[in-house]
Design an enzyme around this catalytic site. Structure first.
Site, PDB file in Angstrom:
ATOM      1  CB  ILE A   1      14.527  30.093  21.376  1.00  0.00           C
ATOM      2  CG1 ILE A   1      13.992  30.689  20.406  1.00  0.00           C
ATOM      3  CG2 ILE A   1      15.348  28.488  20.578  1.00  0.00           C
ATOM      4  CD1 ILE A   1      12.351  30.119  19.414  1.00  0.00           C
TER       5      ILE A   1
ATOM      6  CB  SER B   1      29.737  22.225   9.652  1.00  0.00           C
ATOM      7  OG  SER B   1      30.727  22.440  10.318  1.00  0.00           O
ATOM      8  N   GLY B   2      27.748  23.697  12.366  1.00  0.00           N
ATOM      9  CA  GLY B   2      28.290  24.939  13.579  1.00  0.00           C
ATOM     10  C   GLY B   2      27.813  24.016  14.637  1.00  0.00           C
TER      11      GLY B   2
ATOM     12  CB  ILE C   1      27.487  19.647  14.576  1.00  0.00           C
ATOM     13  CG1 ILE C   1      28.660  19.941  13.388  1.00  0.00           C
ATOM     14  CG2 ILE C   1      28.289  18.717  15.626  1.00  0.00           C
ATOM     15  CD1 ILE C   1      29.180  19.003  12.659  1.00  0.00           C
TER      16      ILE C   1
ATOM     17  CB  ALA D   1      22.217  23.962  10.842  1.00  0.00           C
TER      18      ALA D   1
ATOM     19  CG  MET E   1      23.981  34.785  18.879  1.00  0.00           C
ATOM     20  SD  MET E   1      23.493  35.032  17.245  1.00  0.00           S
ATOM     21  CE  MET E   1      23.049  36.704  16.710  1.00  0.00           C
TER      22      MET E   1
ATOM     23  CG  HIS F   1      43.052   8.082  40.622  1.00  0.00           C
ATOM     24  ND1 HIS F   1      43.369   8.206  38.994  1.00  0.00           N
ATOM     25  CD2 HIS F   1      43.484   6.542  40.477  1.00  0.00           C
ATOM     26  CE1 HIS F   1      44.033   6.334  38.797  1.00  0.00           C
ATOM     27  NE2 HIS F   1      43.556   5.223  40.173  1.00  0.00           N
TER      28      HIS F   1
END
Length: 471
Positions: A41, A187-188, A192, A275, A323, A450
């Protein structure tokens, strides 16, 4: 007579194929049983193609805001079919790469669906469209069988995906056209990411989350910052709310929602994405008949991949949370090295990073501030905003936050949480620090280059100890 191996892995996803490669490296005669796509998947319908979609959305966003960078770009538009085609092409390239790795490491790929008949024995039924000349249906045996069958989208009763009006991530990844309006249930990370993609591409997006916080596994402060950014982009978010039912129309769907105060709302959208999590693929493997212990749809292991039945092992999503593909890969290596008899130890799941590739990106590792307090830890917390970083301002990305959490007594880094541009690439610095048991003193004395975004990591540590420079 059954073909005999030292190790057979059921499932060719990230956990499975990595375990196979490590097994081959250790001298085991190895095979992988896969019913559809090498890479699983993650590579074919998850991690990789979604990032390709999100990259297209990111470029589209920057083109729309070219003026902010002193540039001009007129008549900006997109071709939905081309966006999807690029995503699928990326997956295909990597899928082919996994096949090459199998050949390179002399790993047999058996195409079909496996069922364990007894410890050390399994039967494979043929795949629908196996590669020409490939191994397929038949009986096989192995001293060790590793279950790496992954997970599938969870379906809630009465809200089951139908592939047309209510999508899972499978359908959301290959839309024929962009829906004008979309409701995302959950909203995992998966919810999202799709909400962010479709909103950037112009869809009106509503997110419904049953818990009081979006991104429930994240630090509350980081989730709140992300929510403000999403809402500023025009996303509508309802927390403490649940979809109680749906009414389907010819080419739209009405979601019936109950909010946190008990009030009822109806929202009609072109499409809806479910979801609400995933469930392990434990069905049809013959595990119950063999007495393999399964709890809440997850195969129980000892942390090294070992189940309660000798010779049967499990790794990845099917062996429990988190997971994540990178967790599955490491579990695969640990499992195979344990089989070999090498010294191993279970992963510290507290040190596994999590990343969400929405806009803004979110990344974290370790304890949240709330969890650290629940555990009774006295802590020091440091924060540094993106607006105080020269590189972030030069990039046109001044919105974001880096947060670090330390044990007050020992200086141990307990957790790190970030929201903003490119934080999914930054988090590994803190992951390494935690694995090396780095203290605040080590991080304070480290020299960060930097101008880089990574300087904010340094500044957040300094802030925890009252030494921040640039705010």
């Amino acid at each position: 007579m059954a073909d005999t191996y030292d190790v057979i892995i059921i499932g060719g996803g990230p956990g499975g194929y990595v375990a196979a490669i490590r097994a081959a490296q250790l001298g085991f005669k190895t095979a992988v049983v896969e019913k559809s796509h090498l890479g699983g998947i993650c590579l074919n319908w998850g991690c990789i193609p979604t990032k390709a979609l999100l990259r297209s959305a990111e470029i589209y966003h920057y083109m729309q805001h070219a003026k902010d960078y002193g540039l001009s770009a007129d008549n900006i538009s997109f071709d939905a079919a081309a966006v999807v085609k690029r995503s699928r092409g990326v997956s295909q390239q990597l899928n082919t790469g996994v096949g090459f790795l199998m050949k390179k490491n002399k790993i047999d790929v058996i195409w079909g669906t496996a069922k364990i008949m007894a410890p050390g024995k399994l039967s494979v039924t043929a795949a629908e469209n196996p590669p020409k000349g490939a191994l397929g249906a038949g009986d096989y045996s192995a001293k060790n069988i590793i279950v790496a069958t992954g997970a599938r989208p969870r379906a809630l009763p009465g809200l089951e995906p139908d592939k047309k009006l209510i999508w899972t991530y499978f359908e959301a990844m290959v839309p024929e056209k962009m829906p004008k309006s979309l409701l995302v249930m959950g909203s995992g990370a998966i919810g999202i990411e799709f909400a962010s993609f479709f909103r950037t591409m112009g869809s009106e997006v509503t997110v419904v989350e049953v818990l009081p916080q979006i991104l429930p596994v994240e630090d509350a402060e980081i989730a709140a910052h992300a929510r403000k950014r999403f809402e500023k982009q025009g996303m509508k978010i309802m927390t403490g709310a649940k979809v109680t039912g749906v009414t389907k129309h010819a080419d739209s769907v009405t979601a019936h929602i109950e909010d946190e105060k008990g009030a009822k709302h109806d929202i009609t959208v072109d499409r809806m994405i479910s979801a609400v999590g995933v469930v392990g693929n434990v069905d049809g493997l013959g595990l119950e008949a063999l007495g393999v212990k399964i709890e809440r749809g997850i195969i129980v292991t000892d942390g090294l991949g070992r189940t309660n039945v000798p010779g049967i092992w499990a790794i990845g999503d099917v062996a429990g949370p988190p997971m994540l593909a990178h967790k599955a890969e490491h579990e695969g290596v640990i499992c195979v090295e344990t089989i070999k008899g090498l010294p191993t130890h279970a992963m510290d799941k507290n040190k596994i990073p999590g990343c969400t590739y929405c806009t803004p990106q979110i990344a974290s590792v370790g304890l949240t501030e709330k969890r650290a307090k629940e555990l009774g830890r006295e802590i020091k917390v440091g924060r540094f905003p993106f607006v105080g970083n020269g590189k972030a301002i030069a990039l046109g990305e001044p919105d974001g936050l880096v947060k670090t959490i330390f044990d007050k007594a020992t200086g141990e880094l307990l957790g790190a949480h970030m929201v903003g541009a490119e934080v999914t690439e930054l988090i590994q610095g803190f992951v390494i620090a935690m694995n090396l048991e780095t203290t605040e003193e080590d991080l304070i004395h480290a020299v960060f280059p930097h101008p880089t975004l990574s300087e904010m990591m340094h500044e957040s540590v300094l802030d925890a100890y009252g030494r921040v420079i640039h705010t």
